[in-house]
Design a protein around this motif. Structure first.
Motif, PDB file in Angstrom:
ATOM      1  N   GLU A  75      49.244  40.851  71.962  1.00 42.70           N
ATOM      2  CA  GLU A  75      48.733  41.383  73.226  1.00 42.70           C
ATOM      3  C   GLU A  75      48.669  40.294  74.293  1.00 42.70           C
ATOM      4  O   GLU A  75      49.033  40.512  75.448  1.00 42.70           O
ATOM      5  N   VAL A  83      50.660  40.325  77.944  1.00 44.65           N
ATOM      6  CA  VAL A  83      49.986  40.142  79.225  1.00 44.65           C
ATOM      7  C   VAL A  83      50.513  38.905  79.940  1.00 44.65           C
ATOM      8  O   VAL A  83      50.738  38.913  81.163  1.00 44.65           O
ATOM      9  N   ALA A 135      54.488  46.078  73.565  1.00 43.00           N
ATOM     10  CA  ALA A 135      53.334  46.841  74.048  1.00 43.00           C
ATOM     11  C   ALA A 135      53.210  48.164  73.300  1.00 43.00           C
ATOM     12  O   ALA A 135      52.104  48.603  72.960  1.00 43.00           O
ATOM     13  N   LEU A 163      51.512  47.929  70.092  1.00 45.75           N
ATOM     14  CA  LEU A 163      50.059  47.803  70.224  1.00 45.75           C
ATOM     15  C   LEU A 163      49.398  49.134  70.574  1.00 45.75           C
ATOM     16  O   LEU A 163      48.188  49.194  70.783  1.00 45.75           O
ATOM     17  N   TRP A 200      50.376  51.011  73.252  1.00 53.31           N
ATOM     18  CA  TRP A 200      50.487  51.261  74.689  1.00 53.31           C
ATOM     19  C   TRP A 200      51.480  52.391  74.950  1.00 53.31           C
ATOM     20  O   TRP A 200      52.604  52.380  74.465  1.00 53.31           O
ATOM     21  N   ARG A 257      39.557  47.983  75.709  1.00 54.53           N
ATOM     22  CA  ARG A 257      40.499  49.056  75.367  1.00 54.53           C
ATOM     23  C   ARG A 257      39.771  50.361  75.082  1.00 54.53           C
ATOM     24  O   ARG A 257      40.214  51.437  75.505  1.00 54.53           O
ATOM     25  N   ASP A 310      45.242  53.690  79.505  1.00 53.48           N
ATOM     26  CA  ASP A 310      45.641  52.692  78.522  1.00 53.48           C
ATOM     27  C   ASP A 310      45.251  51.317  79.050  1.00 53.48           C
ATOM     28  O   ASP A 310      45.157  51.113  80.266  1.00 53.48           O
ATOM     29  N   LEU A 325      45.796  46.902  78.211  1.00 54.04           N
ATOM     30  CA  LEU A 325      46.122  45.681  77.483  1.00 54.04           C
ATOM     31  C   LEU A 325      45.262  44.585  78.080  1.00 54.04           C
ATOM     32  O   LEU A 325      45.096  44.517  79.301  1.00 54.04           O
TER      33      LEU A 325
END
Length: 403
Positions: free
Chosen positions: A152, A156, A172, A175, A177, A215, A224, A226
């Motif tokens: 993550e 980012v 993403a 994860l 996303w 989150r 959503d 991140l």
């Protein structure tokens, strides 16, 4: 004499391990519907663990003190992917099925006088195996959590540095996303993204993981998220919301003291660097506006950003604010310029331009409609003054278009 009898029972149990392992696999295949759907390799892993567990039980039964760690070590024969193949609930089903099979089968393999001793040992051993299984899955969860946190942070960081590509989108997605949030899921055009930047919270021992909390809160608000710590700042990438400022109001508690800047909405994660650039520049310039709301949109900080050296903010003010005022005969530009130079007095502006005050009012209203900034508002008038100065610097020829 008792020790000799126990040793004999252990030997008889040792001789029965092969039959017990075969019976265990047959019981799993018969009683667990999901077991037969696994691949041959996965079933072999599970069979290896079952065989290891039965062998470990025999060793433990022979001398519990010398093999006290056997229940924990029995899962060592399985590869790390074992925890991804079956869930903890399924592992419990496997252990339960194996124990029931041993209890039902042991009477056919051992003398009747051995059965009470083996049953008592099985009850104790099963408890230790349950704790061992929970430990294995807890460790796997911690490892996955640590890996997800690193992944993550990488995503980012790629967004902030403008290196988002298909690989970043894939990471993403891994994860969780989707960019569509929950409230807007399935809505066309809802996958908008905004980057939020603020000061990192002070870390306290035993505090809840900030990224997990962010989150969860974002998901509850229908978006959503991140999240990553970058030095002394907290960066959040929001997706699936057309009102990021409202979402961030519910997330403000996770930031440290100081301004929180929300970048403009962009169409997707690949374009998020535009939002990130504006948010980071806004955080740097925010101290110049002590009365800024928290959170504040990056576009509300355009004059401060331009004064701090943000070239994108300068061009935006010159293009979106100064440029439209130069169109036509330029009377709106002359009117708002005179109004600002007259200290915000309509009457003084009218006298200076030899027009009626109502004409001034009409023209100022048009300025607000065209630029989005009302000259009568102190904050907006400051933005207009900076925009006029930048426009004249970048484009000294009114009506010729902004560079």
């Amino acid at each position: 004499m008792a020790a000799k009898g126990h040793k004999a029972r252990a030997e008889r149990l040792q001789n029965a391990t092969g039959a017990l392992a075969t019976a265990a696999m047959a019981a799993m295949d018969e009683k667990l519907p999901w077991f037969g759907k696994l691949s041959a390799q996965d079933r072999s892993w599970i069979g290896l663990v079952a065989q290891s567990g039965i062998t470990a039980f025999v060793d433990w039964f022979r001398d519990p003190d010398a093999h006290s760690s056997m229940p924990t070590r029995m899962f060592g024969s399985a590869p790390r992917e074992f925890t991804r193949v079956i869930s903890l609930h399924q592992t419990v089903d496997l252990v339960r099925t194996t124990i029931e099979m041993i209890e039902n089968t042991i009477g056919e393999l051992l003398p009747s006088e051995d059965i009470p001793f083996v049953h008592e040992a099985m009850n104790r051993y099963a408890r230790e195996v349950a704790f061992a299984a929970a430990t294995v899955y807890a460790q796997a969860a911690e490892m996955r959590g640590a890996w997800d946190a690193r992944l993550e942070a990488l995503v980012v960081d790629s967004v902030i540095r403008g290196e988002a590509d298909e690989s970043v989108r894939s990471r993403a997605s891994a994860l969780g996303w989707t960019g569509s949030g929950t409230a807007n899921a399935g809505t066309a055009g809802s996958a908008e993204v905004a980057v939020v930047v603020g000061r990192a919270p002070s870390s306290e021992p035993g505090s809840t993981n900030v990224a997990d909390a962010v989150r969860h809160a974002a998901r509850e608000a229908g978006a959503d998220a991140l999240c990553a710590m970058q030095g002394d700042r907290l960066v959040i990438v929001l997706g699936g919301t057309s009102k990021p400022v409202e979402i961030v109001q519910t997330l403000a508690e996770f930031f440290g003291p100081g301004p929180i800047v929300v970048g403009p909405l962009v169409k997707d994660l690949m374009s998020a660097v535009t939002s990130a650039r504006a948010a980071v520049a806004g955080l740097r310039a925010a101290p110049a506006w002590p009365g800024a709301p928290r959170p504040v949109h990056a576009d509300e900080l355009l004059p401060e950003r331009s004064l701090s050296g943000d070239g994108h903010a300068r061009r935006q003010l010159a293009t979106d604010v100064y440029g439209p005022l130069t169109m036509g005969d330029g009377v709106l530009l002359d009117t708002v310029s005179t109004y600002l130079d007259s200290g915000g007095s309509i009457e003084a502006t009218a006298r200076a331009m030899f027009i009626h005050p109502n004409t001034v009012r009409y023209r100022l209203k048009r300025v607000g409609e065209i630029t989005g900034y009302s000259p009568g508002n102190p904050r907006d008038s400051f933005t207009l003054r900076v925009a006029l100065s930048l426009g004249r610097l970048l484009n000294p020829e009114p009506g010729a278009g902004v560079l």
